[in-house]
Design a protein around this motif. Structure first.
Motif, PDB file in Angstrom:
ATOM      1  N   LEU A 112       0.842  -1.189   0.000  1.00  0.00           N
ATOM      2  CA  LEU A 112       0.000   0.000   0.000  1.00  0.00           C
ATOM      3  C   LEU A 112       0.870   1.229   0.000  1.00  0.00           C
ATOM      4  O   LEU A 112       2.027   1.186   0.409  1.00  0.00           O
ATOM      5  CB  LEU A 112      -0.987   0.012   1.166  1.00  0.00           C
ATOM      6  CG  LEU A 112      -0.462  -0.021   2.601  1.00  0.00           C
ATOM      7  CD1 LEU A 112      -0.011   1.342   3.079  1.00  0.00           C
ATOM      8  CD2 LEU A 112      -1.549  -0.546   3.511  1.00  0.00           C
ATOM      9  N   ASP A 113       0.315   2.323  -0.478  1.00  0.00           N
ATOM     10  CA  ASP A 113       0.962   3.623  -0.415  1.00  0.00           C
ATOM     11  C   ASP A 113       0.202   4.459   0.601  1.00  0.00           C
ATOM     12  O   ASP A 113      -1.017   4.343   0.719  1.00  0.00           O
ATOM     13  CB  ASP A 113       0.894   4.346  -1.767  1.00  0.00           C
ATOM     14  CG  ASP A 113       1.744   3.702  -2.843  1.00  0.00           C
ATOM     15  OD1 ASP A 113       2.732   3.033  -2.501  1.00  0.00           O
ATOM     16  OD2 ASP A 113       1.420   3.892  -4.027  1.00  0.00           O
ATOM     17  N   HIS A 122       0.249   6.049   8.899  1.00  0.00           N
ATOM     18  CA  HIS A 122       1.561   5.398   9.021  1.00  0.00           C
ATOM     19  C   HIS A 122       1.633   4.591  10.311  1.00  0.00           C
ATOM     20  O   HIS A 122       2.088   3.434  10.302  1.00  0.00           O
ATOM     21  CB  HIS A 122       2.691   6.428   9.019  1.00  0.00           C
ATOM     22  CG  HIS A 122       2.747   7.286   7.800  1.00  0.00           C
ATOM     23  ND1 HIS A 122       3.458   8.460   7.754  1.00  0.00           N
ATOM     24  CD2 HIS A 122       2.165   7.159   6.573  1.00  0.00           C
ATOM     25  CE1 HIS A 122       3.333   9.020   6.564  1.00  0.00           C
ATOM     26  NE2 HIS A 122       2.549   8.246   5.831  1.00  0.00           N
ATOM     27  N   ARG A 123       1.195   5.187  11.407  1.00  0.00           N
ATOM     28  CA  ARG A 123       1.220   4.473  12.695  1.00  0.00           C
ATOM     29  C   ARG A 123       0.363   3.210  12.637  1.00  0.00           C
ATOM     30  O   ARG A 123       0.767   2.151  13.119  1.00  0.00           O
ATOM     31  CB  ARG A 123       0.756   5.391  13.826  1.00  0.00           C
ATOM     32  CG  ARG A 123       1.819   6.382  14.269  1.00  0.00           C
ATOM     33  CD  ARG A 123       1.405   7.117  15.537  1.00  0.00           C
ATOM     34  NE  ARG A 123       0.327   8.063  15.308  1.00  0.00           N
ATOM     35  CZ  ARG A 123       0.506   9.305  14.849  1.00  0.00           C
ATOM     36  NH1 ARG A 123       1.720   9.743  14.571  1.00  0.00           N
ATOM     37  NH2 ARG A 123      -0.518  10.102  14.672  1.00  0.00           N
ATOM     38  N   PHE A 130       3.342  -3.671   8.666  1.00  0.00           N
ATOM     39  CA  PHE A 130       3.877  -3.145   7.421  1.00  0.00           C
ATOM     40  C   PHE A 130       5.233  -2.514   7.710  1.00  0.00           C
ATOM     41  O   PHE A 130       5.477  -2.023   8.807  1.00  0.00           O
ATOM     42  CB  PHE A 130       2.934  -2.101   6.809  1.00  0.00           C
ATOM     43  CG  PHE A 130       1.703  -2.694   6.187  1.00  0.00           C
ATOM     44  CD1 PHE A 130       1.648  -2.940   4.820  1.00  0.00           C
ATOM     45  CD2 PHE A 130       0.606  -3.020   6.958  1.00  0.00           C
ATOM     46  CE1 PHE A 130       0.523  -3.492   4.246  1.00  0.00           C
ATOM     47  CE2 PHE A 130      -0.529  -3.575   6.397  1.00  0.00           C
ATOM     48  CZ  PHE A 130      -0.563  -3.811   5.039  1.00  0.00           C
ATOM     49  N   ALA A 131       6.098  -2.532   6.716  1.00  0.00           N
ATOM     50  CA  ALA A 131       7.418  -1.929   6.840  1.00  0.00           C
ATOM     51  C   ALA A 131       7.643  -1.002   5.652  1.00  0.00           C
ATOM     52  O   ALA A 131       7.153  -1.267   4.548  1.00  0.00           O
ATOM     53  CB  ALA A 131       8.498  -3.011   6.868  1.00  0.00           C
TER      54      ALA A 131
END
Length: 141
Positions: A112-113, A122-123, A130-131
């Motif tokens: 994903l973007d 993001h958190r 996810f990385a």
């Protein structure tokens, strides 16, 4: 809370959640773009329903692709929750559903973007394993 894939006849039900990410789209424009352009390219929608409201309050749009670099992957194009329903687990449940779907489709990864300004997203993604493995660069034409 119910998670359910939305067919073409139910695309509009995802609009309230998706317009948080895509405010430039009208409801009719969203439905037309998804059903006439994106679905033929493999795009699918899944929604999280709020039982008391009886409507979709979070949605994810995704597709399964094969990439030379990564093999078969599930790519999440869009994931959004209406502001009043954030923090209630809808996005987490959608991510879990997407992972199960990726496994059922024999995908090696989920991609994903997230816009650089979407710190809460993001958190969430980092909490879900996810990385950050690369940067996606773009050039406007």
């Amino acid at each position: 809370m119910k998670i359910e894939e939305l067919g073409a006849d139910a695309t509009e039900q995802a609009y309230d959640a998706m317009r948080q990410l895509r405010p430039h789209l009208t409801s009719a424009g969203f439905v037309r773009l998804v059903n006439e352009v994106q679905r033929p390219q493999g795009y699918r929608l899944v929604g999280s329903w709020e039982p008391t409201a009886g409507k979709v309050v979070a949605a994810a749009g995704f597709r399964v692709l094969h990439m030379l670099a990564h093999g078969r992957v599930l790519v999440v194009d869009d994931l959004s929750t209406v502001p009043a329903s954030r923090g209630q687990g809808h996005a987490s449940r959608l991510l879990a559903w997407l992972e199960r779907e990726a496994r059922s489709q024999y995908c090696a990864q989920v991609h994903l973007d997230a816009g650089t300004h979407r710190y809460d997203a993001h958190r969430l993604y980092l909490r879900h394993g996810f990385a950050i493995k690369s940067f996606r660069l773009m050039r406007l034409l």
